[in-house]
Design a protein around this motif. Structure first.
Motif, mmCIF file in Angstrom:
data_model
loop_
_atom_site.group_PDB
_atom_site.id
_atom_site.type_symbol
_atom_site.label_atom_id
_atom_site.label_comp_id
_atom_site.label_asym_id
_atom_site.label_seq_id
_atom_site.Cartn_x
_atom_site.Cartn_y
_atom_site.Cartn_z
ATOM 1 N N PRO A 7 -2.101 -4.491 -8.608
ATOM 2 C CA PRO A 7 -2.827 -5.682 -8.149
ATOM 3 C C PRO A 7 -2.033 -6.940 -7.830
ATOM 4 C CG PRO A 7 -3.907 -4.738 -10.013
ATOM 5 C CD PRO A 7 -2.779 -3.845 -9.649
ATOM 6 N N PRO A 8 -2.721 -8.033 -7.723
ATOM 7 C CA PRO A 8 -2.157 -9.216 -7.077
ATOM 8 C C PRO A 8 -0.806 -9.654 -7.647
ATOM 9 C CG PRO A 8 -4.310 -9.682 -7.989
ATOM 10 C CD PRO A 8 -4.064 -8.243 -8.167
ATOM 11 N N ILE A 63 -12.822 -8.046 -0.785
ATOM 12 C CA ILE A 63 -12.239 -8.335 -2.092
ATOM 13 C C ILE A 63 -12.701 -9.713 -2.539
ATOM 14 C CG2 ILE A 63 -10.070 -8.682 -3.335
ATOM 15 C CD1 ILE A 63 -8.737 -6.812 -1.527
ATOM 16 N N THR A 65 -11.701 -12.666 -3.464
ATOM 17 C CA THR A 65 -10.423 -13.380 -3.505
ATOM 18 C C THR A 65 -10.468 -14.660 -4.310
ATOM 19 O OG1 THR A 65 -11.055 -14.342 -1.403
ATOM 20 C CG2 THR A 65 -9.515 -12.514 -1.332
ATOM 21 N N ILE A 73 -2.256 -10.425 -2.316
ATOM 22 C CA ILE A 73 -2.515 -8.999 -2.493
ATOM 23 C C ILE A 73 -1.915 -8.296 -1.297
ATOM 24 C CG2 ILE A 73 -4.299 -7.279 -2.797
ATOM 25 C CD1 ILE A 73 -6.134 -9.482 -3.740
ATOM 26 N N ILE A 103 -8.609 -4.126 -8.637
ATOM 27 C CA ILE A 103 -8.911 -5.418 -8.017
ATOM 28 C C ILE A 103 -10.412 -5.484 -7.770
ATOM 29 C CG2 ILE A 103 -8.421 -6.908 -6.076
ATOM 30 C CD1 ILE A 103 -5.883 -5.510 -5.636
ATOM 31 N N ARG B 104 -0.765 -11.029 -13.335
ATOM 32 C CA ARG B 104 -1.001 -11.447 -11.962
ATOM 33 C C ARG B 104 -0.058 -12.538 -11.525
ATOM 34 N NH1 ARG B 104 -6.993 -11.789 -12.954
ATOM 35 N NH2 ARG B 104 -7.578 -9.612 -12.921
#
Lengths: 197, 294
Positions: A7-8, A63, A65, A73, A103, B104
């Motif tokens: 993920p991000p 998504i 966001t 991403i 996500i 993240r």
């Protein structure tokens, strides 16, 4: 063959980083052996750029966001075998990749092409059917809510025929959704059983 | 002529525990409606659309009284205050270090949150800032505790205890954070001769047990003596065991790692990575764990 590098991540693109949302970055490439004749340049041609842009728009809609401020991403898709419906295959594969990466998304994104051959609507066109020159409709759908993420039409289509083509694409998307859902649920069941309580 | 072994992979069905424990879990995928009852508060992994609570990740629904959340199978590490993490320094900035944990956004280690040689209550001066790189450089591994979490999710770390600090010789294993079980302590000295730090962010550090617990000045000096072969074998075996446990999706905690190590003793270290040996060992580990509980 998609990969979402788990993920991000906040990469060096701090100047482009939006303060309240995540930026979705898509890259599309085709393997040299994917089409009938061997392609010379797998990256950087106009079609790849356009497809990447479409993917980006589709996933920015799907998504959530706003949950990841200041991050990015990345979605990298590579086509191994192209037989019509490249964009659709990429969208379907990337949906599964994003879901696997954890996500948050609004819904699955299922995509399919549809066309008309002398008044008969066809769904999921293959590459000879696409090359035949008839009108081609690409639809990316969020099945649970019925919302359309992307709708693209090439060549001219009479307004009366639009309904039929849209119907056919919608049905194909829903069928795809059923298959993807089944696979995802099986995988969930397997993994939760292995992980125990 | 040297003999070459060739192995052809075949799809394997994962062998899970024979008796499913606990109740049936409610598994959802994005877009599934969890409930239409407006009495529930929404947690992570869900969103509200027209008075319906809809899942946004694929996972199992967890309900605590009125709070509903969906826990994804595999997600990045979400910092919580008090967690132990193992991270790698990526940048040295003006008054802090940026640490890569499996989350993240990069975590932050402030200069005021580390123990500097010369005592606890020293003021951080300009020389300290210039000498930051002498303490921790890019690429160093540290163990730290989460002090606080910023509003955007970035995590702030501290090493204000002698048990945290720079990590010297050992092996790092990166796994998914959801596989590390939450326990009272994450620093374990295993009886087989090595020690392990189970970071909540999924980074696991295996290192040889130090002979004596010496009081170092803030945990920054590194011990670079050569590690004896027996210790190295123990560490490699432990690392392969952890990889086997991760492939079979068993939760990682000190007892499970220890049982897996014992179950793997009859095999050679490099054989543990073969799928059939992996399954056998993990099955035995599961069995021992069940016996322990029952």
């Amino acid at each position: 063959l998609p990969s979402v590098p788990a993920p991000p991540q906040m990469r060096g693109s701090r100047s482009k980083a939006l303060p309240d949302r995540a930026v979705v970055n898509c890259q599309y490439s085709m393997a040299t052996f994917s089409t009938g004749e061997r392609r010379r340049r797998p990256h950087g041609d106009r079609q790849a750029g356009e497809l990447a842009l479409h993917l980006k728009q589709t996933f920015e809609a799907a998504i959530l966001t706003s949950l990841f401020p200041r991050s990015q991403i990345d979605i990298y898709v590579q086509v191994l075998q192209a037989d019509g419906g490249n964009y659709c295959a990429c969208v379907n594969a990337a949906t599964l990749a994003v879901m696997d990466a954890g996500i948050p998304m609004r819904d699955y994104v299922c995509a399919s092409t549809a066309g008309l051959a002398e008044d008969t609507p066809l769904a999921d066109l293959s590459s000879p059917e696409e090359a035949a020159g008839g009108p081609r409709l690409v639809l990316a759908l969020l099945p649970a809510s019925g919302q359309i993420a992307l709708l693209q039409l090439s060549a001219r289509l009479h307004q009366e025929r639009l309904e039929a083509a849209l119907e056919a694409a919608g049905e194909a998307c829903r069928a795809l959704h059923a298959v993807m859902d089944r696979v995802v649920r099986e995988r969930l069941r397997e993994v939760t059983a292995l992980m125990g309580d | 002529m040297a003999a070459i072994t060739m192995r052809l992979p075949v799809a394997r069905r994962a062998v899970g525990p024979s008796a499913p424990r606990g109740g049936e879990k409610h598994l959802v995928a994005p877009g599934d409606t969890i409930t239409t009852d407006t009495g529930y508060m929404r947690g992570h992994g869900t969103y509200v659309d027209e008075e319906k609570l809809i899942a946004s990740v694929a996972g199992a629904v967890e309900r605590v009284n009125k709070l509903v959340c969906v826990k994804a199978l595999k997600a990045r590490y979400n910092g919580e205050v008090g967690d132990i993490v193992v991270g790698r320094i990526t940048e040295v900035q003006q008054k802090r270090w940026k640490v890569e944990t499996n989350s993240r956004l990069d975590s932050v280690l402030l200069l005021s949150s580390v123990n500097l040689p010369g005592g606890e209550l020293r003021r951080r001066s300009a020389e300290d800032e210039l000498a930051m790189r002498d303490y921790l450089q890019e690429g160093d591994l540290i163990s730290a505790e989460v002090q606080s979490v910023f509003s955007d999710g970035a995590v702030s770390l501290h090493t204000r205890s002698l048990k945290y600090g720079k990590l010297a010789q050992g092996v790092l294993v990166q796994v998914s954070p959801s596989l590390v079980k939450r326990q009272k302590t994450h620093f374990h000295d295993l009886p087989c001769g090595a020690s392990v730090i189970l970071g909540n962010n999924g980074f696991i550090w295996i290192y040889p047990t130090p002979e004596q617990k010496d009081e170092e000045a803030g945990g920054f000096t590194t011990n670079l003596e050569p590690v004896p072969l027996s210790d190295r074998e123990v560490i490699s075996r432990l690392r392969n065991c952890i990889v086997a446990l991760v492939n079979q999706k068993l939760m990682l905690f000190d007892t499970s790692i220890l049982y897996c190590y014992e179950a793997s003793l009859p095999h050679q270290i490099k054989d543990i990575l073969k799928p059939e040996v992996e399954e056998e060992i993990v099955l035995e580990t599961r069995q021992k764990l069940l016996d322990l509980e029952g």
